[in-house]
Design an enzyme around this catalytic site. Structure first.
Site, PDB file in Angstrom:
ATOM      1  N   ARG A 211       0.844  -1.198   0.000  1.00 21.72           N
ATOM      2  CA  ARG A 211       0.000   0.000   0.000  1.00 21.72           C
ATOM      3  C   ARG A 211       0.880   1.249   0.000  1.00 21.72           C
ATOM      4  O   ARG A 211       1.665   1.452   0.930  1.00 21.72           O
ATOM      5  CB  ARG A 211      -0.893   0.005   1.229  1.00 21.72           C
ATOM      6  CG  ARG A 211      -1.670  -1.311   1.324  1.00 21.72           C
ATOM      7  CD  ARG A 211      -3.080  -1.110   1.697  1.00 21.72           C
ATOM      8  NE  ARG A 211      -3.789  -2.366   1.543  1.00 21.72           N
ATOM      9  CZ  ARG A 211      -4.966  -2.618   2.057  1.00 21.72           C
ATOM     10  NH1 ARG A 211      -5.576  -1.699   2.774  1.00 21.72           N
ATOM     11  NH2 ARG A 211      -5.567  -3.766   1.842  1.00 21.72           N
ATOM     12  N   GLU A 213       0.619   4.093   0.984  1.00 27.83           N
ATOM     13  CA  GLU A 213       0.035   5.096   1.867  1.00 27.83           C
ATOM     14  C   GLU A 213       1.112   6.117   2.196  1.00 27.83           C
ATOM     15  O   GLU A 213       2.216   5.757   2.571  1.00 27.83           O
ATOM     16  CB  GLU A 213      -0.498   4.431   3.131  1.00 27.83           C
ATOM     17  CG  GLU A 213      -1.431   3.285   2.788  1.00 27.83           C
ATOM     18  CD  GLU A 213      -2.253   2.776   3.968  1.00 27.83           C
ATOM     19  OE1 GLU A 213      -2.080   3.280   5.066  1.00 27.83           O
ATOM     20  OE2 GLU A 213      -3.075   1.881   3.730  1.00 27.83           O
ATOM     21  N   HIS A 220       0.829   1.779  10.458  1.00 29.76           N
ATOM     22  CA  HIS A 220       0.774   1.542   9.010  1.00 29.76           C
ATOM     23  C   HIS A 220       2.134   1.137   8.459  1.00 29.76           C
ATOM     24  O   HIS A 220       3.152   1.700   8.846  1.00 29.76           O
ATOM     25  CB  HIS A 220       0.315   2.797   8.259  1.00 29.76           C
ATOM     26  CG  HIS A 220      -1.126   3.087   8.441  1.00 29.76           C
ATOM     27  ND1 HIS A 220      -1.581   3.952   9.394  1.00 29.76           N
ATOM     28  CD2 HIS A 220      -2.220   2.599   7.799  1.00 29.76           C
ATOM     29  CE1 HIS A 220      -2.908   3.998   9.340  1.00 29.76           C
ATOM     30  NE2 HIS A 220      -3.319   3.180   8.380  1.00 29.76           N
ATOM     31  N   ARG A 408      -0.568  -6.044  12.796  1.00 28.53           N
ATOM     32  CA  ARG A 408      -1.422  -5.414  13.824  1.00 28.53           C
ATOM     33  C   ARG A 408      -1.856  -6.433  14.865  1.00 28.53           C
ATOM     34  O   ARG A 408      -2.007  -6.105  16.042  1.00 28.53           O
ATOM     35  CB  ARG A 408      -2.643  -4.779  13.168  1.00 28.53           C
ATOM     36  CG  ARG A 408      -2.268  -3.543  12.394  1.00 28.53           C
ATOM     37  CD  ARG A 408      -3.497  -2.771  12.006  1.00 28.53           C
ATOM     38  NE  ARG A 408      -3.128  -1.630  11.196  1.00 28.53           N
ATOM     39  CZ  ARG A 408      -3.991  -0.733  10.767  1.00 28.53           C
ATOM     40  NH1 ARG A 408      -5.280  -0.854  11.072  1.00 28.53           N
ATOM     41  NH2 ARG A 408      -3.595   0.280  10.047  1.00 28.53           N
TER      42      ARG A 408
HETATM   43  P1  AMO Z   1      -8.482  -3.448   4.543  1.00 29.79           P
HETATM   44  O1  AMO Z   1      -7.954  -2.489   3.542  1.00 29.79           O
HETATM   45  O2  AMO Z   1      -9.288  -2.881   5.670  1.00 29.79           O
HETATM   46  O3  AMO Z   1      -9.409  -4.540   3.839  1.00 29.79           O
HETATM   47  O4  AMO Z   1      -7.273  -4.289   5.135  1.00 29.79           O
HETATM   48  C1  AMO Z   1      -7.509  -5.364   6.030  1.00 29.79           C
HETATM   49  C2  AMO Z   1      -6.617  -5.249   7.255  1.00 29.79           C
HETATM   50  O5  AMO Z   1      -5.255  -5.225   6.870  1.00 29.79           O
HETATM   51  C3  AMO Z   1      -4.507  -4.404   7.754  1.00 29.79           C
HETATM   52  N1  AMO Z   1      -3.859  -3.330   6.986  1.00 29.79           N
HETATM   53  C4  AMO Z   1      -2.653  -2.805   7.260  1.00 29.79           C
HETATM   54  N2  AMO Z   1      -1.751  -3.072   8.206  1.00 29.79           N
HETATM   55  C5  AMO Z   1      -0.622  -2.357   8.222  1.00 29.79           C
HETATM   56  N3  AMO Z   1      -0.326  -1.389   7.342  1.00 29.79           N
HETATM   57  C6  AMO Z   1      -1.192  -1.070   6.351  1.00 29.79           C
HETATM   58  N4  AMO Z   1      -0.882  -0.114   5.476  1.00 29.79           N
HETATM   59  C7  AMO Z   1      -2.429  -1.791   6.288  1.00 29.79           C
HETATM   60  N5  AMO Z   1      -3.495  -1.744   5.473  1.00 29.79           N
HETATM   61  C8  AMO Z   1      -4.340  -2.685   5.909  1.00 29.79           C
HETATM   62  C9  AMO Z   1      -5.497  -3.843   8.763  1.00 29.79           C
HETATM   63  C10 AMO Z   1      -6.815  -3.978   8.048  1.00 29.79           C
HETATM   64  O6  AMO Z   1      -7.901  -4.091   8.946  1.00 29.79           O
HETATM   65  N6  AMO Z   1      -9.915  -6.640   0.918  1.00 29.79           N
HETATM   66  C11 AMO Z   1     -10.234  -6.151   2.254  1.00 29.79           C
HETATM   67  C12 AMO Z   1     -10.453  -7.294   3.223  1.00 29.79           C
HETATM   68  C13 AMO Z   1     -11.711  -8.098   2.938  1.00 29.79           C
HETATM   69  O7  AMO Z   1     -12.805  -7.510   2.809  1.00 29.79           O
HETATM   70  O8  AMO Z   1     -11.596  -9.330   2.896  1.00 29.79           O
HETATM   71  C14 AMO Z   1      -9.090  -5.266   2.737  1.00 29.79           C
HETATM   72  O9  AMO Z   1      -7.995  -5.290   2.235  1.00 29.79           O
HETATM   73  O10 AMO Z   1      -5.453  -4.668   9.925  1.00 29.79           O
END
Ligand code: AMO
Ligand code: ATP
Length: 434
Positions: A211, A213, A220, A408
């Site tokens: 990601r 971000e 994150h 997480r």
């Molecule tokens: P989402 O984008 O909420 O959902 O991601 C799911 C979980 O992944 C973790 N997460 C992260 N952890 C660390 N750094 C990041 N940048 C990061 N982004 C996400 C979080 C989050 O809750 N496709 C959907 C899931 C689904 O519906 O099955 C999805 O990706 O803990």
């Protein structure tokens, strides 16, 4: 080394060869002690200078800290030794000498900045409390795998180089794929759904997500580990049950199998496994409770996404893991199904730890026409997703799933302040190597 004995297994009376790192040398004059460290612990090696071969004493006591040593000798009980036993050496071999200048002190006597630690992870992971995090992380993944298998799931691996994103266009890392634009995958979302419609029916994957971000926060990463589930003939409530089972199994496995690691981190006394069912709050209840705390400057209204301060306020209020269900459809992705009797309300859910979101999931839109309409509503071109949408024309059962953030989960289970503590080599805005 075929004949190597772990320091923890060296018992009085044994003739052993132990190998590891020089943790410390204490030279008291006529007698000197070398503490040798390996993955199982430490052992004292005793050098009685007047009674021992000069070369052997010189080799053993001449090495620098963190050098790799192999020591053959006899183990004896010694109440004054740190572990109650010591080795009187008959042979000492320096396997790999270490520089006398170390960028990091693995004995932990001198604190280091996180950036110094991450730049020297090999040395950092010689500290028992740091190593323990990754042993626990492995145990958490093992427990997740076992739980999924107990829920009839097959482990899958999906591609990480993809043609389209799914979780919002701004967070994609573009790459060049033989002259064509491609991306690092943000989520196995579409692939796991395609597998729910296949003969496998129920699948899980533990793999990387990428990601782009921009923000730099303690929770994150730009490369994270996603623990994904997708099940055919499942609705969102069953997916929530599976998510809850995985999280609880992770805590239970740590409590049962990681006593020494918890001890090393200093958590052995206070570690608690969540008990009882995780409460399930609707989005509407969630915003009401957040507003009632009075902790936000502005009251939340229906349709708002929950700001971080809102999540924190609610987490403090609820005080345990909880689900938020029935989100407004407009703030959930196109692949989430709406409630049959209310199009404004989605079957999407989040599982929250009091500190942060752990999981997102929901029942999926499996009806072809509705799916195409959903793409258009979110301004996405369904043509670009043809490889995915067309499979919905050939018998796609109802299905549901979730994604759980692996780091997480580790972070919240161990109460780590920074998500980077839960990754060997984190990727963030400032860090691309090592
Ligand atoms: P989402 O984008 O909420 O959902 O991601 C799911 C979980 O992944 C973790 N997460 C992260 N952890 C660390 N750094 C990041 N940048 C990061 N982004 C996400 C979080 C989050 O809750 N496709 C959907 C899931 C689904 O519906 O099955 C999805 O990706 O803990
Ligand atoms: P010197 O006379 O040169 O000071 P020494 O060989 O006489 O050295 P000892 O009096 O035997 O030293 O021990 C020094 C210290 O080491 C003491 O505090 C003793 O308690 C401790 N000690 C001795 N043997 C052991 C051992 N096997 N394990 C841990 N500590 C020990």
């Amino acid at each position: 080394m075929r004949n190597r004995t772990y320091t923890a297994d060296a018992a009085p009376g044994d003739e052993v060869t132990v190998a590891g790192w020089v943790h410390e040398i204490r030279d008291l004059g006529g007698i000197a002690f070398l503490i040798l460290r390996d993955k199982t612990g430490q052992i004292q090696i005793k050098f009685e200078k007047d009674d021992m071969d000069e070369d052997l004493v010189e080799t053993g006591l001449g090495v620098s800290r963190e050098s790799v040593l192999s020591v053959t000798g006899t183990v004896a009980e010694e109440p004054r030794a740190p572990t109650g036993v010591e080795v009187t050496p008959s042979e000492v071999e320096v396997i790999a000498a270490a520089d006398t200048e170390l960028p990091l002190d693995p004995s932990g006597k001198v604190d280091a900045e996180i950036s110094t630690r991450l730049n020297n992870r090999t040395l950092d992971l010689r500290k028992p409390e740091v190593k323990a995090i990754f042993e626990i992380r492995a145990e958490i993944q093992r427990a997740a795998r076992e739980t999924f298998r107990n829920h009839d799931c097959t482990e899958i691996n999906t591609p990480k180089i993809v043609a389209t994103g799914t979780e919002g266009g701004t967070e994609l890392f573009p790459i060049t794929y033989f002259g064509e634009e491609a991306f690092m995958n943000q989520s196995p979302q579409l692939f796991k759904q395609l597998m729910a419609g296949s003969g496998l029916e129920r699948v899980f994957e533990i793999g990387p997500i990428f990601r782009a971000e921009e923000h730099n926060t303690p929770r994150h990463l730009n490369e994270a580990t996603s623990i994904d589930f997708e099940g055919a003939f499942c609705d969102h409530t069953e997916a929530m049950d599976v998510a809850e089972a995985v999280v609880k199994a992770a805590y239970e496995a740590v409590a049962e199998n990681c006593e020494a690691q918890l001890e090393a981190i200093g958590l052995a006394e206070e570690f608690e496994v969540p008990d009882g069912d995780f409460p399930r709050l609707s989005y509407e209840e969630a915003i009401e409770r957040i507003n009632a705390t009075g902790k936000l400057d502005e009251q939340l209204v229906w349709g708002d996404d929950l700001p971080t301060e809102g999540e924190v306020a609610l987490g403090e209020d609820v005080g345990e893991h909880y689900f938020i269900t029935d989100w407004p459809s407009e703030i959930k992705p196109f692949y989430i199904m709406d409630h049959e009797d209310d199009e404004q309300l989605s079957t999407g859910f989040d599982l929250m730890h009091p500190r942060m979101e752990l999981v997102s999931g929901g029942q999926r839109e499996h009806r072809y026409e509705h799916l195409i309409a959903g793409f258009e509503q979110q301004g996405l071109d369904p043509e670009a997703f043809d490889y995915y949408t067309k499979m919905f024309k050939y018998g796609m059962p109802p299905h549901a799933g979730f994604g759980l953030g692996g780091e997480r989960l580790v972070m919240t289970i161990l109460g780590l302040d920074n998500i980077r503590e839960a990754v060997l080599f984190p990727r963030d805005r400032q860090r691309l190597s090592p």
